[in-house]
Scaffold this active site. Structure first.
Site, PDB file in Angstrom:
ATOM      1  N   LYS A 158     -58.847 -22.228   7.351  1.00 14.10           N
ATOM      2  CA  LYS A 158     -57.559 -21.818   7.912  1.00 14.10           C
ATOM      3  C   LYS A 158     -57.746 -20.610   8.829  1.00 14.10           C
ATOM      4  CE  LYS A 158     -54.545 -23.325   4.120  1.00 14.10           C
ATOM      5  NZ  LYS A 158     -53.450 -22.912   3.206  1.00 14.10           N
ATOM      6  N   GLU A 200     -60.200 -21.954   1.849  1.00 12.82           N
ATOM      7  CA  GLU A 200     -59.485 -22.224   0.601  1.00 12.82           C
ATOM      8  C   GLU A 200     -59.928 -23.589   0.101  1.00 12.82           C
ATOM      9  OE1 GLU A 200     -55.237 -22.129   1.063  1.00 12.82           O
ATOM     10  OE2 GLU A 200     -55.124 -19.940   1.001  1.00 12.82           O
ATOM     11  N   LYS A 237     -41.226 -29.983   9.266  1.00 14.17           N
ATOM     12  CA  LYS A 237     -40.484 -30.399   8.075  1.00 14.17           C
ATOM     13  C   LYS A 237     -39.373 -31.354   8.482  1.00 14.17           C
ATOM     14  CE  LYS A 237     -41.653 -26.039   5.943  1.00 14.17           C
ATOM     15  NZ  LYS A 237     -41.249 -24.624   5.816  1.00 14.17           N
ATOM     16  N   GLU A 288     -48.827 -18.459   1.796  1.00 17.08           N
ATOM     17  CA  GLU A 288     -48.532 -17.503   2.865  1.00 17.08           C
ATOM     18  C   GLU A 288     -47.121 -16.958   2.792  1.00 17.08           C
ATOM     19  OE1 GLU A 288     -47.999 -19.866   6.884  1.00 17.08           O
ATOM     20  OE2 GLU A 288     -49.784 -20.571   5.843  1.00 17.08           O
ATOM     21  N   ASN A 290     -43.757 -15.881   5.079  1.00 15.78           N
ATOM     22  CA  ASN A 290     -43.083 -16.025   6.367  1.00 15.78           C
ATOM     23  C   ASN A 290     -42.083 -14.887   6.563  1.00 15.78           C
ATOM     24  OD1 ASN A 290     -44.459 -18.422   6.956  1.00 15.78           O
ATOM     25  ND2 ASN A 290     -43.021 -19.568   5.721  1.00 15.78           N
ATOM     26  N   ARG A 292     -39.539 -14.042   8.410  1.00 14.39           N
ATOM     27  CA  ARG A 292     -38.411 -14.363   9.294  1.00 14.39           C
ATOM     28  C   ARG A 292     -37.351 -15.120   8.498  1.00 14.39           C
ATOM     29  NH1 ARG A 292     -42.387 -18.373  10.047  1.00 14.39           N
ATOM     30  NH2 ARG A 292     -41.630 -20.424   9.418  1.00 14.39           N
TER      31      ARG A 292
HETATM   32  C1  MV4 Z   1     -52.749 -26.076   1.999  1.00 15.31           C
HETATM   33  C2  MV4 Z   1     -52.748 -27.417   1.567  1.00 15.31           C
HETATM   34  C3  MV4 Z   1     -53.691 -27.787   0.622  1.00 15.31           C
HETATM   35  N1  MV4 Z   1     -54.587 -26.890   0.163  1.00 15.31           N
HETATM   36  N2  MV4 Z   1     -53.658 -25.211   1.497  1.00 15.31           N
HETATM   37  C4  MV4 Z   1     -48.646 -26.324   4.334  1.00 15.31           C
HETATM   38  C5  MV4 Z   1     -47.949 -25.244   5.012  1.00 15.31           C
HETATM   39  C6  MV4 Z   1     -48.962 -24.481   5.750  1.00 15.31           C
HETATM   40  N3  MV4 Z   1     -48.575 -23.124   5.748  1.00 15.31           N
HETATM   41  C7  MV4 Z   1     -50.235 -24.733   4.991  1.00 15.31           C
HETATM   42  N4  MV4 Z   1     -50.031 -25.927   4.268  1.00 15.31           N
HETATM   43  C8  MV4 Z   1     -50.928 -26.463   3.419  1.00 15.31           C
HETATM   44  N5  MV4 Z   1     -51.882 -25.619   2.904  1.00 15.31           N
HETATM   45  C9  MV4 Z   1     -54.551 -25.618   0.599  1.00 15.31           C
HETATM   46  N6  MV4 Z   1     -55.461 -24.755   0.144  1.00 15.31           N
HETATM   47  C10 MV4 Z   1     -51.805 -28.291   2.123  1.00 15.31           C
HETATM   48  C11 MV4 Z   1     -50.882 -27.809   3.058  1.00 15.31           C
HETATM   49  C12 MV4 Z   1     -49.960 -28.767   3.632  1.00 15.31           C
HETATM   50  C13 MV4 Z   1     -48.936 -29.356   2.848  1.00 15.31           C
HETATM   51  C14 MV4 Z   1     -48.745 -29.034   1.507  1.00 15.31           C
HETATM   52  C15 MV4 Z   1     -47.732 -29.612   0.762  1.00 15.31           C
HETATM   53  C16 MV4 Z   1     -46.880 -30.523   1.356  1.00 15.31           C
HETATM   54  C17 MV4 Z   1     -47.025 -30.858   2.674  1.00 15.31           C
HETATM   55  C18 MV4 Z   1     -48.046 -30.274   3.447  1.00 15.31           C
HETATM   56  C19 MV4 Z   1     -48.188 -30.602   4.799  1.00 15.31           C
HETATM   57  C20 MV4 Z   1     -49.184 -30.019   5.538  1.00 15.31           C
HETATM   58  C21 MV4 Z   1     -50.069 -29.109   4.953  1.00 15.31           C
END
Ligand code: MV4
Length: 447
Positions: A158, A200, A237, A288, A290, A292
């Site tokens: 990331k 991660e 979303k 994370e 946000n 805002r």
């Molecule tokens: C993740 C993940 C799986 N493992 N991190 C989603 C929001 C963006 N800020 C980062 N995201 C994710 N981070 C780890 N370590 C999966 C996502 C993710 C996701 C998670 C749940 C439902 C839908 C998703 C769609 C895209 C990415």
């Protein structure tokens, strides 16, 4: 309290902020690009000022033009909405130097939440669970291979400065990890000017559950509950709801406490959102913060009765939050409707809207900026509206939202309302069996 607020945004969120100002007796000042001369926000605000040409980089993102607009209109505060300058720490700092209140967190808290690797470390040190991964950004290749061996694949690379899925790569082995790091880093460098990346463990099948928090400038932080946001397409979303079907009262309380702890750890004030991954077994991890107001804030408003935009304004004016706990009531679900054609791989559909019908009726709220005759510019986001349904039961909220989306009509531009209706009427959604894979059932396999 502020008497005059400048809104540094456009579209439905600018209209939403104008309404909050009006209810509070505050004069609203819109800024608009030349492409937005006829836009609803420019028409509805008490005053409007042109800030430049259509490209956002020359208007809605142009700090000097926004500050100049605030000065000539005598605005005491700037509301940045979401996107554009909302999470620009430098802009928040300039506002402070110019004696204009920035309606959001302090510049330092924006900078920390925008540095995702550093934010993750700060939150982890405060005792909130984070996904197993690197400590801060990665420094060299040896360290990475050693880490990967310890954590195990699959891994997610990331970008520390990333957002909207940019600068994010999955890796299944040592060879693809090297490649993932270099492409994620290059993409982030190009898009955000900083190529630092962190690692991660890739958490499969986890749901995206986020908590809304409000923090005043006197040390009080309140959790307003969660939003389930797992139904996304390419990091956009589509459906958001509260409460999340995967939480019981004790897990909700535990995650609420973790969200407040995370906000405290980064010195956060104003409205913010703490994102978590939630595994089927109830394990959750902070991902994370946000800094805002978010697109999906209305679902929280519908079950709490709290006007989040008004609260942002009050908190920024130095007022104390008048409550320590919030008890959400009922169910709320939001569908975002975009000007895209889902049957043609979500091809954007800008142009003149000849006719619109916006849904209504009991329990339905529509946040939009479109109207008959409006020409959707091609320069900005393609969201047409957010349709929000509430109900005393989840089933009532689902039925109301499905019916409202059936009613949603635009002539002249395509819209994604029917897709939303199909999703919320589907068996999986009705059962509450929600996850990141749910959307796949509604997309052509190539999508
Ligand atoms: C993740 C993940 C799986 N493992 N991190 C989603 C929001 C963006 N800020 C980062 N995201 C994710 N981070 C780890 N370590 C999966 C996502 C993710 C996701 C998670 C749940 C439902 C839908 C998703 C769609 C895209 C990415």
């Amino acid at each position: 309290m502020f008497r005059r607020i400048l809104i540094a945004n456009r579209g439905e969120i600018a209209v939403r902020i104008i309404r909050a100002c009006r209810e509070m007796g505050i004069t609203s000042i819109a800024v608009y690009s030349t492409a937005d001369k006829e836009a609803l926000h420019a028409q509805l605000a008490d005053e409007s000022i042109c800030i430049g040409p259509p490209d956002a980089i020359d208007s809605y993102l142009k700090t000097t033009s926004i500050i100049a607009a605030a000065e000539v209109t005598d605005a005491q505060a700037i509301h940045p909405g979401y996107g554009f300058l909302s999470e620009n720490a430098q802009f928040a700092g300039i506002c402070r130097e110019c004696n204009v209140a920035f309606i959001g967190p302090r510049s330092e808290a924006i900078a920390l939440s925008g540095n995702k690797a550093a934010c993750r470390e700060a939150v982890r040190k405060a005792g909130v669970p984070t996904v197993p991964g690197s400590e801060g950004v990665i420094k060299n290749e040896e360290e990475v291979l050693e880490l990967a061996k310890g954590i195990g694949f699959p891994l997610l690379v990331k970008a520390s400065s990333g957002g909207g899925g940019r600068g994010m790569r999955i890796a299944h082995n040592d060879a693809s990890l090297k490649h993932a790091i270099s492409t994620a880093s290059a993409e982030a460098e190009a898009a955000f000017g900083y190529g630092g990346v962190y690692l991660e463990k890739f958490v499969e099948n986890a749901r995206h559950v986020e908590f809304q928090i409000l923090a005043d400038e006197h040390g009080k932080i309140v959790s307003l509950g969660e939003r389930e946001c797992s139904i996304q397409r390419r990091h956009q979303k589509i459906i958001e709801e509260t409460p999340c079907t995967g939480l019981n009262a004790s897990l909700r309380a535990k995650m609420s406490r973790a969200a407040v702890k995370a906000a405290k750890a980064i010195g956060y004030t104003n409205a913010g959102t703490v994102e978590f991954l939630l595994c089927p077994d109830g394990q959750f991890y902070f991902i994370e913060f946000n800094a805002r107001i978010q697109v999906e804030h209305p679902v929280t408003e519908e079950v709490t009765g709290i006007d989040l935009v008004q609260e942002q304004i009050r908190v920024a004016a130095g007022e104390a939050l008048g409550y320590s706990t919030v008890k959400p009531q009922g169910f709320a679900i939001e569908a975002r409707v975009y000007a895209e054609n889902p049957d043609e791989n979500f091809r954007p559909s800008p142009g003149r809207i000849r006719m619109v019908h916006m849904p209504g009726g009991p329990g339905i709220r529509v946040d939009t900026h479109i109207f008959p005759g409006y020409d959707m510019p091609r320069y900005y986001e393609s969201m047409l509206a957010k349709v929000i349904a509430r109900g005393g039961t989840r089933e009532i909220a689902i039925n109301r939202l499905a019916g409202a989306l059936d009613e949603f009509i635009t002539k002249g531009v395509d819209n994604t309302a029917r897709l939303g209706a199909r999703i919320v009427r589907g068996d999986r959604f009705r059962r509450g069996d929600i996850g990141p894979d749910l959307i796949d059932e509604y997309l052509p396999s190539a999508g």
